[in-house]
Enzyme design. Structure first.
Site, PDB file in Angstrom:
ATOM      1  CE1 TYR A  93     -25.645 -15.960 -12.996  1.00 57.61           C
ATOM      2  CE2 TYR A  93     -26.338 -17.858 -14.684  1.00 57.61           C
ATOM      3  CZ  TYR A  93     -26.430 -16.564 -13.932  1.00 57.61           C
ATOM      4  OH  TYR A  93     -27.865 -17.392 -13.120  1.00 57.61           O
ATOM      5  CG  ASP A 132     -51.424 -18.813 -17.854  1.00 59.41           C
ATOM      6  OD1 ASP A 132     -51.656 -18.002 -16.625  1.00 59.41           O
ATOM      7  OD2 ASP A 132     -50.729 -20.109 -17.985  1.00 59.41           O
ATOM      8  N   PRO A 164     -34.216 -10.892 -16.073  1.00 63.38           N
ATOM      9  CG  PRO A 164     -35.824 -11.956 -14.323  1.00 63.38           C
ATOM     10  CD  PRO A 164     -36.019 -11.786 -15.512  1.00 63.38           C
ATOM     11  NE  ARG A 184     -27.006 -21.731 -11.055  1.00 64.07           N
ATOM     12  CZ  ARG A 184     -27.482 -20.640 -11.247  1.00 64.07           C
ATOM     13  NH1 ARG A 184     -27.578 -20.176 -12.341  1.00 64.07           N
ATOM     14  NH2 ARG A 184     -26.763 -19.467 -10.165  1.00 64.07           N
ATOM     15  CB  ILE A 212     -26.269 -18.489 -19.323  1.00 67.47           C
ATOM     16  CG1 ILE A 212     -26.797 -17.269 -20.508  1.00 67.47           C
ATOM     17  CG2 ILE A 212     -24.887 -18.744 -19.740  1.00 67.47           C
ATOM     18  CD1 ILE A 212     -26.171 -16.221 -19.769  1.00 67.47           C
ATOM     19  CB  SER A 213     -25.829 -21.609 -15.618  1.00 66.32           C
ATOM     20  OG  SER A 213     -27.325 -21.444 -14.816  1.00 66.32           O
TER      21      SER A 213
HETATM   22  C1  DHK Z   1     -29.857 -17.337 -15.624  1.00 66.51           C
HETATM   23  C2  DHK Z   1     -30.654 -16.410 -14.535  1.00 66.51           C
HETATM   24  O1  DHK Z   1     -30.699 -14.818 -13.921  1.00 66.51           O
HETATM   25  C3  DHK Z   1     -30.908 -17.299 -13.094  1.00 66.51           C
HETATM   26  O2  DHK Z   1     -32.111 -16.603 -12.514  1.00 66.51           O
HETATM   27  C4  DHK Z   1     -31.401 -18.270 -14.287  1.00 66.51           C
HETATM   28  C5  DHK Z   1     -30.521 -18.485 -15.731  1.00 66.51           C
HETATM   29  C6  DHK Z   1     -30.101 -19.490 -14.345  1.00 66.51           C
HETATM   30  C7  DHK Z   1     -28.800 -18.408 -16.896  1.00 66.51           C
HETATM   31  O3  DHK Z   1     -28.085 -19.381 -16.270  1.00 66.51           O
HETATM   32  O4  DHK Z   1     -29.076 -18.002 -17.459  1.00 66.51           O
HETATM   33  O5  DHK Z   1     -31.778 -19.316 -12.939  1.00 66.51           O
END
Ligand code: DHK
Length: 149
Positions: free
Chosen positions: A26, A88, A13, A108, A102-103
């Site tokens: 991001y 699952d 999402p 965090r 990505i992060s």
């Molecule tokens: C991306 C998201 O949408 C967050 O809910 C995650 C992740 C981190 C990312 O770093 O790609 O926690």
């Protein structure tokens, strides 16, 4: 040469807004940029690249990979920390799974520290930014070639 099974690159999402979403976390590259980098890194390996904001659709993509895929690179985004159903589904996959963020989720807020997906993932990559995706693709190819789970 037998037809190679595809690598499934699945995104959860809000990643459809990559480049415009919290760029300080991001970055400014889009998911279309990421798809291009992944296909280049995959070379002659077939790639299925998807993004969905729906938990049901992400689980169905994993089910498809169970039947058709060689390996999974998945950024489950927020579902990482909330979806037992996704865990699952991934448990049923016989090939290697790389969980990608990505992060650096561990640097965090604590809500991002307990990954359900890490309970079945072969490997976890986090904090390299969007530019980390092609590295994850190359790592996934090696894991498939080594028959790792
Ligand atoms: C991306 C998201 O949408 C967050 O809910 C995650 C992740 C981190 C990312 O770093 O790609 O926690």
């Amino acid at each position: 040469m037998t037809e190679r099974k595809p690598l499934y690159i699945l995104n959860g999402p809000n990643l459809n807004r990559l480049g415009r979403r919290e760029p300080e976390i991001y970055g400014h590259h889009t998911l279309a940029d990421v798809e291009l980098w992944c296909r280049e890194a995959a070379g002659e390996w077939p790639v299925i690249f998807r993004q969905t904001n729906s938990e049901e659709k992400l689980i169905e993509d994993v089910h498809e990979a169970i039947d058709e895929g060689a390996g999974i690179l998945i950024n489950p985004a927020a579902f990482t920390f909330t979806s037992l159903a996704l865990l699952d589904a991934l448990k049923m996959f016989k090939g290697p799974i790389i969980e990608f963020h990505i992060s650096n989720v561990h640097r965090r807020e604590s809500i991002y520290h307990k990954s359900l997906v890490s309970m079945t993932a072969t490997a976890v990559m986090a904090g390299l930014g969007a530019a980390g995706y092609p590295h994850a693709v190359r790592a996934l190819k090696l894991l498939v070639e080594e028959g790792k789970r």
